[in-house]
Structure formats: structure tokens, C-alpha cells
Design a protein around this motif. Structure first.
Motif, mmCIF file in Angstrom:
data_model
loop_
_atom_site.group_PDB
_atom_site.id
_atom_site.type_symbol
_atom_site.label_atom_id
_atom_site.label_comp_id
_atom_site.label_asym_id
_atom_site.label_seq_id
_atom_site.Cartn_x
_atom_site.Cartn_y
_atom_site.Cartn_z
ATOM 1 N N TYR A 97 0.831 -1.207 0.000
ATOM 2 C CA TYR A 97 0.000 0.000 0.000
ATOM 3 C C TYR A 97 0.864 1.254 0.000
ATOM 4 O O TYR A 97 0.595 2.209 -0.742
ATOM 5 C CB TYR A 97 -0.929 -0.001 1.217
ATOM 6 N N GLU A 104 0.648 3.841 -3.071
ATOM 7 C CA GLU A 104 0.132 5.197 -2.815
ATOM 8 C C GLU A 104 1.103 6.259 -3.320
ATOM 9 O O GLU A 104 0.699 7.211 -4.000
ATOM 10 C CB GLU A 104 -0.131 5.377 -1.320
ATOM 11 N N ASP A 116 -8.235 2.599 -3.232
ATOM 12 C CA ASP A 116 -9.222 2.907 -2.197
ATOM 13 C C ASP A 116 -8.458 3.107 -0.896
ATOM 14 O O ASP A 116 -8.040 2.157 -0.246
ATOM 15 C CB ASP A 116 -10.224 1.754 -2.078
ATOM 16 N N ARG A 117 -8.239 4.366 -0.518
ATOM 17 C CA ARG A 117 -7.426 4.669 0.654
ATOM 18 C C ARG A 117 -8.136 4.313 1.958
ATOM 19 O O ARG A 117 -7.486 4.034 2.969
ATOM 20 C CB ARG A 117 -7.017 6.141 0.649
ATOM 21 N N THR A 118 -9.448 4.329 1.953
ATOM 22 C CA THR A 118 -10.193 3.996 3.172
ATOM 23 C C THR A 118 -10.058 2.520 3.508
ATOM 24 O O THR A 118 -9.755 2.148 4.646
ATOM 25 C CB THR A 118 -11.673 4.363 3.005
ATOM 26 N N LYS A 119 -10.250 1.664 2.513
ATOM 27 C CA LYS A 119 -10.182 0.219 2.744
ATOM 28 C C LYS A 119 -8.830 -0.380 2.378
ATOM 29 O O LYS A 119 -8.629 -1.587 2.485
ATOM 30 C CB LYS A 119 -11.290 -0.478 1.953
ATOM 31 N N ARG A 120 -7.908 0.481 1.923
ATOM 32 C CA ARG A 120 -6.545 0.050 1.562
ATOM 33 C C ARG A 120 -6.587 -1.148 0.597
ATOM 34 O O ARG A 120 -6.050 -2.213 0.860
ATOM 35 C CB ARG A 120 -5.738 -0.301 2.820
ATOM 36 N N ARG A 121 -7.196 -0.902 -0.516
ATOM 37 C CA ARG A 121 -7.300 -1.920 -1.554
ATOM 38 C C ARG A 121 -7.122 -1.254 -2.906
ATOM 39 O O ARG A 121 -7.249 -0.035 -3.040
ATOM 40 C CB ARG A 121 -8.641 -2.654 -1.473
#
Length: 337
Positions: free
Chosen positions: A93, A97, A157-162
Motif C-alpha cells: 500500500y 500510494e 481505495d485509501r479507506t479500505k486500503r485496496r
């Protein structure tokens, strides 16, 4: 008249000395298709298992991000069906990112999803340029590969780290994973109580604290081996990292042209801007690694403007008929002593 050697030093110096009785130890191994090494001042009564811990750190990165290992998370993502989401471990991640952010910041000059172009030009794990049967890609093949890349946009998806596989996205972290590995080696040592070290993976380096005698970890900036020799700058890696991208590291000749492994993801072709090397000094080796590639693709004029606008310490060596010419950003010049 001999050329004076430039010296770069950080703005902030931590004068904390290693604990009394610290011992200089060395460790080394292989990872990511290259070698790694560490020099470290180890406090008394510690240091057991350091080499194994450092190797495990790099092994985990390979297991997640290698495009050579078919079982890696990155390889599985590249093969995954359209519309599939992939949960990311912390290491993957962090790299994804930053890589996607630099892709956006550079308007596509840096692209972690340019793996299909890398493969097309013979620099991937198969169909390599140095193997029998390789042929230069045609303009039609380049154009179609660029068109597929434009349609295949990975979404984080930064919230769910996917990460979403949109269908056909081909990640390649080879321009950032080595630098990230260097950072992880340093962080691993710090977790184990070692705060004075110099770590390196494939020529990318990070240093902290001091070496025996109270001197900083001095390293010479990488030069261009196929050019006339000249004194290279020295940098004190005291809380700093350094990474260099060069057209001499992996390339092949076709006609009178050099096809570098650094592909311009905007044109779909190897760089042809005369950049022989680009070095970036930063607090993070992952950042330095990715930015040295991005600036190489941009070329000296656009790259210096980009670096100056963001306070990036970067230096180019550009090929001309009369030899190499140096171009440096304002932040690089600020580090000079």
C-alpha cells in the motif's frame, strides 16, 4: 587544472554519538536481482540476528512486489480479472500510494502501471531484448499498448486500503521498490536499536547517524561509467538517501540509437532526451528512487523546473557531443558546501 569535487551536506545534524562500546558490523546478501549491504554501529550486548532480520525485510518486499515472481502479489494483481479489488498489506500500500501520487504530480511522466510498455521493449521478465527472437516493437504495437494503458487505470481505495484491477493494468514497481527496500532496511535497524548505519540495495543508499570516529557516512554520487572519468560529488548521508537513474544500467543498441530501460510512458518509447543520469537526494530512498526516474523521463529543462517548484534536490548529467554537462536544481545547489 583539476576539477574540484563538490560536497553535499544536510541542513540539520544530529550530534548524538553511538553508545560507548558500539561495534561496527557488516551484513550483505542478495535480493531483487541485485545485492544489498549494511554497515552499522551496533550497541553492546545487541546485534543478534541482524542479518537475518534485514534479509527477511527484503524477502517480504519481493514476495509482494516482484514482477519476476509469478506468485507475488503484484503478479497476481496483473493477472486478475477486470473489476476485482485487492486488499493490500502495509508495504504494498505504501509503495502504491506514493507511486500513483507521483504519476499524478508528473502528469504521467512517471507511471507505475507502464509494465506492458516495459515488457514490449524487452525489459520485462520474458521476451527480453537480449534473448533470441526479440524484435523491436512496431509503431502500431506501441500505439495499441498506449491505448490499452489509457483504458486501464488502477484505482486506490485509501479507506479500505485496496486496489482495483480495472482489467489489463500491468504494475511494475522496479523504479521504486529498491528505494523502498533501502528505507525498510533502515527502519528495521532502528526498530532493533541501531541508529547509526549505512544501508544499500543495488547502489541506492540511505544513512543515519555517524560512522566510527564521528564522521558522517560519506558516499560518492554515481557517475556515468561509459563517459570520460571526472570527480563526482560526495554526499554526507546523515538522515539522507540517494538514488540514481541512468541510461547505462540496462539498454540495447539498435542502429545508432541506444534504447534505455527507462521508458517514457507518455510516448511509449525509451527516453531520447540525452539524459545519461539523474540523481536525487531526499530523506526517503523510496521518494528519491521514484523521482530520479520521473525526472529522467522529463529531461533536464522540464525536470529542473519541476524540481525547483517542489524543493527537490536533483542533478542531471546530460550527453552532448563534447561530453557530459551538469544541470542541478536549486535545492541541490543549496546542499553544496
Amino acid at each position: 587544472m583539476p576539477t574540484m569535487r563538490s560536497v553535499l551536506v544536510p541542513f540539520e545534524i544530529d550530534m548524538a554519538l553511538p553508545p560507548a562500546g558500539s561495534v561496527l558490523r557488516r551484513a550483505a546478501g542478495q535480493s531483487m536481482g541485485t545485492t544489498w549491504s549494511a554497515q552499522m554501529l551496533v550497541p553492546p550486548a545487541s546485534g543478534q540476528g541482524l542479518e537475518a532480520a534485514l534479509q527477511r525485510e527484503l524477502d517480504e518486499i519481493v514476495a509482494q512486489m516482484s514482477h519476476w515472481e509469478e506468485s507475488s502479489l503484484l503478479a497476481r494483481y496483473n493477472r486478475a480479472p477486470a473489476g476485482s479489488w485487492h486488499a493490500l498489506p502495509p508495504q504494498f500500500y505504501e509503495v502504491a500510494e506514493l507511486a500513483l501520487q507521483i504519476h499524478e504530480d508528473t502528469a504521467g511522466a512517471y507511471d507505475p502501471a507502464a509494465g506492458a510498455l516495459v515488457q514490449l521493449w524487452g525489459f520485462g521478465p520474458s521476451g527480453r531484448h537480449d534473448r533470441a527472437g526479440f524484435q523491436l516493437p512496431s509503431p502500431i504495437e506501441v500505439a495499441s499498448t498506449l491505448a490499452r494503458r489509457a483504458r486501464a487505470v488502477p484505482q486506490l481505495d485509501r479507506t479500505k486500503r485496496r486496489l482495483l484491477q480495472p482489467g489489463g493494468a500491468v504494475l511494475d514497481f522496479s523504479s521504486i521498490a529498491k528505494g523502498y527496500g533501502v528505507d525498510r532496511l533502515g527502519l528495521c535497524l532502528e526498530r532493533l536499536g541501531v541508529r547509526h548505519y549505512l544501508v544499500e540495495v543495488g547502489g541506492e543508499l540511505r544513512g543515519a547517524g555517524m560512522k566510527p570516529g564521528g564522521e558522517p557516512w560519506w558516499v560518492e554520487i554515481e557517475g556515468v561509467p561509459d563517459a570520460a572519468p571526472s570527480p563526482q560529488a560526495m554526499v554526507a548521508l546523515h538522515g539522507l538517501a540517494v538514488a540514481t537513474s541512468g541510461d547505462y544500467r540496462s539498454y540495447f543498441e539498435h542502429g545508432r540509437q541506444r534504447a534505455s530501460h527507462t521508458i517514457d510512458p507518455r510516448s511509449g518509447h525509451p527516453i531520447a532526451n540525452g539524459v545519461a543520469s539523474c540523481t536525487v537526494v531526499a530523506s526517503s530512498c523510496m521518494v528519491a528512487d521514484a523521482l530520479s526516474t520521473a525526472l529522467t523521463v522529463m529531461g533536464a529543462e522540464a525536470g529542473i523546473a519541476f524540481a525547483d517548484a517542489r524543493g527537490i534536490a536533483g542533478r542531471y548529467l546530460v550527453r552532448h557531443e563534447d561530453g557530459l554537462r551538469e544541470h542541478a536544481s536549486a535545492a541541490w545547489r543549496d546542499l553544496l558546501q
